[in-house]
Scaffold this active site. Structure first.
Site, PDB file in Angstrom:
ATOM      1  CD  GLU A 125      -2.704  -0.961  -0.179  1.00 50.44           C
ATOM      2  OE1 GLU A 125      -2.850  -0.455  -0.404  1.00 50.44           O
ATOM      3  OE2 GLU A 125      -2.875  -2.532  -0.264  1.00 50.44           O
ATOM      4  CG  ASP A 216      -3.543  -2.936  -6.923  1.00 54.99           C
ATOM      5  OD1 ASP A 216      -2.706  -2.529  -6.665  1.00 54.99           O
ATOM      6  OD2 ASP A 216      -4.176  -2.358  -6.079  1.00 54.99           O
TER       7      ASP A 216
END
Length: 711
Positions: A125, A216
């Site tokens: 993250e 991602d």
């Protein structure tokens, strides 16, 4: 000399611990495998890829052909593998020993399977604090990649974000690449030609410019509508073709290529940060609404962009404040980490306990943003299960029988009490209503109070609008689109004022209805729900007795009646049983007429699925675990989860009426707004008529039993 540019394409693939096999399989079939298949068709294309360790372990077991394919692409130098924490933890929330342990364990795993030196790592993250520079260096890492927003918060301009920088902490150095936020929104949603125009604008005569796309892998097939867009409609192959057609000035490289052939742009120190959206999600709801309004208004003024680059939002660690349940999970993890660290490190049990601990550090259920995160009970369940397993291994050769520990587990300066035996571990929070906030049943490695309260979220305001908004059918970033997965969600927006734990002491107004309690729209007439309780503990030969007591007031007949509640909880050796004795003393000069209830919240795997139900005396099934029901004159209620193979029995010696209802939350995930079952609430109630100076008493037993699973 023509203008040139270096381009790094970095893909991050991750599925959390505890995710459903069919979900991971679908992600492989719709995103990870198709991406590798396309990559294999274009040998000149280089990509840096990070697979989280938990995902790669799953692939190894369930889709081993993908491991062979990845190895093939690594061997022909198309894939540069990136390391990281094995089970994708937020690094800053771990003790230093676990940070380094996670990184080294994954590096060894990757090097064993793919026979390549791992030089860099993915930061989960992109949550960064400067002390990580030393951590990563000590773990053998040479580089990482963060968002360009990290660099902009430090004062760098766009034209300076064209290569990597060096940072340090305590004399240990680390190379850091900035990844373009703009490219995160372009790829794969804009046409390839628009990306090429951007690359042209960044290219220079010297050719020493490096641009990084890092995001991602789920964007390439899992996010809504992206499978058709990326593969069936050919976006990915068009993008690759355009890149290869322009190889005379677009140099497709990896992080290692750039480090080996180009010098750093300079030295930098970056502030605590993550990607921009994450910092927004970490804000309190009311502040987030104001932040979002200001941020959007800045798009309407010419100088807005210069201001927005300094709008940093919140701080990742404050998810533990925004969601106290996350803080409790974190406290459990830290407690278990200390226990594992105290083990003999030469034995197999230590290795097994450390792996369970590391799996319990997977980041996903510790926070919430556009992904389900903490709102997904199966993710919380899985992480808690691994922590319970690690804890059981760590205490295996230590204290036997029922025993207790007093400690400030959650670091709020207030003591918590932990009582453990061979069957269960129970955590008490005296300063918050004398609640039980965790109940671990060891034979099944389950926390039966794996609950979540209903709370306001900033996107709840958008739900009604989303129900009436049109759908263009185009693939968009999930930051831009959020459909509702079912109708009527706006009717389920109820909010709690206390955590959904156990042994919550209520005094209800006469005439209180089930619907009002379910919606949390009733009036409390006592002062005990979250008040601070005093405690005493008696360690017996074969039991532990916890005595919690508090003085407060109850409204009765127009009077404020002083009363004392005492609850004594006895936990025996080697039994999954709690014997709970409640005593209420009337210290007033008036009769205390009141309706008293004790709230239990029990979390099972589902509410209305097959094999999850309640039964009462004579094993009469009254409905599934998602029913809203008022029962009359009962003294027993049992919750059953056949999938888990477990039943929880509550019985009491004085018949009473019972409120039974589910706790549903309305949350967002990458696929849309959804209603999620969190737990079942059970509140047995008794009508009291206590004369001045007298006492009333009830005995409650709560026990847990394993069943043979029928699934």
């Amino acid at each position: 000399m023509s203008k040139k540019i270096n381009l790094i394409l970095a893909i991050h693939n991750h599925q959390p611990i505890g995710n459903f096999d069919n979900v991971i399989s679908e992600a492989c079939d719709k995103a990870y495998k198709p991406f590798l298949d396309v990559l294999e068709k274009y040998p000149p294309l280089k990509v840096s890829i990070h697979f989280s360790g938990c995902l790669l372990e799953w692939i190894e077991i369930n889709k081993s052909d993908m491991i062979a394919q990845i190895k093939h692409l690594v061997d022909r130098n198309q894939i540069e593998l990136m390391g990281g924490g094995f089970y994708e933890p937020i690094m800053v929330m771990l003790p230093e020993r676990d940070r380094i342990g996670q990184i080294k364990r994954y590096t060894e795993y990757l090097q064993k399977y793919f026979q390549r030196k791992i030089r860099g790592m993915w930061v989960p993250e992109r949550v960064w604090e400067q002390n990580l520079a030393k951590t990563f260096a000590d773990a053998g890492m040479e580089y990482t990649v963060l968002d360009d927003s990290h660099f902009k918060y430090a004062g760098l301009e766009d034209h300076q974000l064209t290569g990597y920088y060096v940072t340090e902490d305590q004399g240990k150095t680390l190379k850091i690449f900035p990844a373009s936020e703009l490219l995160r929104y372009y790829i794969p949603f804009e046409e390839p030609a628009k990306c090429i125009e951007y690359f042209k604008a960044c290219a220079t005569e010297g050719g020493d410019v490096t641009m990084v796309y890092a995001d991602d892998g789920e964007k390439f097939g899992v996010w809504p509508k992206t499978y058709d867009h990326v593969y069936k409609n050919g976006w990915l192959e068009r993008f690759i073709s355009v890149l290869l057609e322009n190889r005379d000035w677009i140099n497709l490289v990896t992080f290692n290529d750039v480090i080996d052939n180009y010098s750093p742009k300079g030295k930098v120190y970056l502030p605590d940060a993550s990607y921009r959206e994450m910092l927004e999600w970490a804000l309190p709801v009311e502040v987030y609404s104001n932040y979002e309004d200001v941020y959007n208004r800045l798009n309407q003024v010419p100088w807005g962009a210069n201001v927005k680059r300094f709008m940093k939002g919140g701080f990742w660690r404050n998810f533990k404040i925004k969601y106290p349940e996350s803080d409790l999970l974190y406290a459990k993890m830290m407690h278990v980490s200390d226990m594992v660290d105290s083990m003999d490190k030469n034995g197999d049990e230590y290795t097994a306990a450390q792996k369970e601990l590391f799996m319990g550090q997977c980041n996903c259920p510790y926070w919430h943003g556009v992904f389900g995160g903490i709102y997904l009970p199966h993710l919380r369940f899985a992480v808690a299960s691994h922590l319970i397993a690690a804890e059981a291994l760590a205490e295996k050769r230590k204290v036997k029988g029922a025993h207790y520990r007093i400690s400030d587990f959650d670091c709020d300066t207030k003591d918590e009490i932990c009582v453990s035996n061979s069957q269960m571990t129970v955590y008490f929070k005296p300063d918050r209503g004398g609640h039980i906030y965790e109940l671990d049943y060891k034979p099944k490695r389950i926390n039966l109070i794996n609950t979540l309260m209903r709370r306001k979220e900033v996107y709840h305001k958008k739900i009604i609008d989303s129900l009436h908004s049109g759908d263009t059918g185009q693939a968009k970033s999930i930051h831009d689109v959020m459909p509702s997965k079912q109708a009527g969600l706006e009717k389920m927006l109820h909010y709690d004022t206390y955590l959904k734990e156990g042994l919550i002491d209520h005094f209800f107004e006469p005439g209180t209805k089930l619907k009002g309690v379910f919606r949390n729209e009733y009036r409390e007439t006592g002062s005990f729900v979250t008040s601070s309780y005093n405690y005493k503990i008696d360690q017996g030969k074969d039991d532990v007795l916890i005595k919690l007591y508090q003085d407060g007031v109850v409204e009765s007949g127009g009077h404020q009646c002083p009363v004392r509640i005492t609850k004594e909880i006895k936990i025996l050796d080697n039994e999954s049983l709690m014997n709970i004795v409640y005593t209420i003393e009337n210290h007033s000069v008036h009769i205390c007429n009141a309706q008293f209830g004790v709230e239990f919240n029990i979390s099972m795997t589902a509410g209305d699925a097959f094999g999850r139900y309640y039964y009462i005396k004579n094993r009469e099934i009254i409905g599934n675990l998602a029913i809203e029901k008022e029962l009359y004159s009962q003294n027993k209620l049992v919750l059953v989860d056949e999938w888990l193979g477990i039943e929880v029995l509550l019985d009491w010696n004085i018949p009473g009426d019972v409120f039974v209802f589910p706790i549903y939350t309305v949350s967002q995930s990458e696929s849309g707004y959804e209603l999620v079952y969190q737990n079942s609430s059970i509140i047995p109630r008794w009508s009291l008529n206590i004369k001045p100076g007298e006492k009333w008493r009830v005995v409650i037993n709560k026990s847990v039993k394993s069943l043979k699973s029928t699934f």
